[in-house]
Design a protein around this motif. Structure first.
Motif, mmCIF file in Angstrom:
data_model
loop_
_atom_site.group_PDB
_atom_site.id
_atom_site.type_symbol
_atom_site.label_atom_id
_atom_site.label_comp_id
_atom_site.label_asym_id
_atom_site.label_seq_id
_atom_site.Cartn_x
_atom_site.Cartn_y
_atom_site.Cartn_z
ATOM 1 N N SER A 16 0.826 -1.202 0.000
ATOM 2 C CA SER A 16 0.000 0.000 0.000
ATOM 3 C C SER A 16 0.861 1.253 0.000
ATOM 4 N N TYR A 58 -14.117 6.336 -9.520
ATOM 5 C CA TYR A 58 -12.913 5.541 -9.713
ATOM 6 C C TYR A 58 -12.898 4.886 -11.090
ATOM 7 N N ASP A 60 -12.347 1.666 -13.325
ATOM 8 C CA ASP A 60 -12.676 0.264 -13.027
ATOM 9 C C ASP A 60 -11.452 -0.515 -12.560
ATOM 10 N N SER A 61 -10.299 -0.152 -13.082
ATOM 11 C CA SER A 61 -9.080 -0.902 -12.762
ATOM 12 C C SER A 61 -8.625 -0.729 -11.316
ATOM 13 N N LYS A 63 -11.044 0.284 -8.739
ATOM 14 C CA LYS A 63 -12.210 0.259 -7.862
ATOM 15 C C LYS A 63 -12.076 -0.871 -6.858
ATOM 16 N N GLY A 64 -12.312 -0.551 -5.602
ATOM 17 C CA GLY A 64 -12.190 -1.539 -4.541
ATOM 18 C C GLY A 64 -10.794 -1.628 -3.947
ATOM 19 N N ARG A 65 -9.815 -1.034 -4.618
ATOM 20 C CA ARG A 65 -8.433 -1.052 -4.104
ATOM 21 C C ARG A 65 -7.955 0.341 -3.692
ATOM 22 N N ALA A 67 -8.779 4.501 -2.701
ATOM 23 C CA ALA A 67 -9.792 5.357 -2.083
ATOM 24 C C ALA A 67 -9.285 6.792 -2.049
ATOM 25 N N ASN A 82 -4.294 0.444 -2.084
ATOM 26 C CA ASN A 82 -4.075 -0.869 -1.488
ATOM 27 C C ASN A 82 -3.963 -1.935 -2.567
ATOM 28 N N SER A 83 -3.459 -3.096 -2.161
ATOM 29 C CA SER A 83 -3.351 -4.242 -3.078
ATOM 30 C C SER A 83 -2.712 -3.836 -4.398
#
Length: 124
Positions: A16, A58, A60-61, A63-65, A67, A82-83
Motif C-alpha cells: 500500500s 474511480y 474500473d481498474s 475500484k475496490g483497491r 480510495a 491498497n493491493s
C-alpha cells in the motif's frame, strides 16, 4: 495555484501507499480533485476523482483497491492505494478545477491545475 503531489515510492505487489495532494491558493473542498497516472509509453489515464468535495469516482481498474479522501483542515486530498499491482506503476498526478461538470470528471482536459507528479513503482 499550486498542487504538490507526494507519497510515491517503491513498493512490492500487494502493498500500500498513500499519495497526498496539497493545495495552495485554492480550497480543495470546493474543487473537483482528480488523480491521473501515466505509465511509460502510455497515455495519461484517469484514476479517481472527488467531485467538489463530495462524491467520489474511480476507474474500473482501481475500484475496490484505491480510495480518495480529503482533509479540509490541511487542504489536502489523499489517494490511498491498497493491493498494488505491477500494472499500477506510473507517475501519478493530481489535478484540480472548480468548474468541472459531473460528466467530465474522468477527462484530463477538464482540469486546469496540475501538480508535478509522483512516481509509484510496484515490483512483482
Amino acid at each position: 495555484v499550486q498542487l504538490q503531489a507526494s507519497g510515491g515510492g517503491l513498493v512490492q505487489a500487494g502493498g500500500s501507499l498513500r499519495l497526498s495532494c496539497a493545495a495552495s491558493e485554492l480550497t480543495v473542498s470546493r474543487q473537483t480533485i482528480g488523480w491521473f497516472r501515466q505509465a511509460p509509453g502510455k497515455e495519461r489515464e484517469f484514476v479517481a476523482a472527488r467531485f467538489r468535495g463530495t462524491n467520489t469516482y474511480y476507474a474500473d481498474s482501481v475500484k475496490g483497491r484505491f480510495a480518495i479522501s480529503g482533509d479540509n483542515a490541511k487542504n489536502t486530498v489523499f489517494l490511498l492505494m491498497n493491493s498494488l499491482r505491477p500494472e499500477d506503476t506510473a507517475v501519478y498526478y493530481c489535478a484540480a478545477d472548480s468548474s468541472i461538470i459531473l460528466s467530465s470528471v474522468r477527462a484530463a482536459r477538464s482540469y486546469s491545475h496540475w501538480g508535478q507528479g509522483t512516481l509509484v513503482t510496484v515490483s512483482s
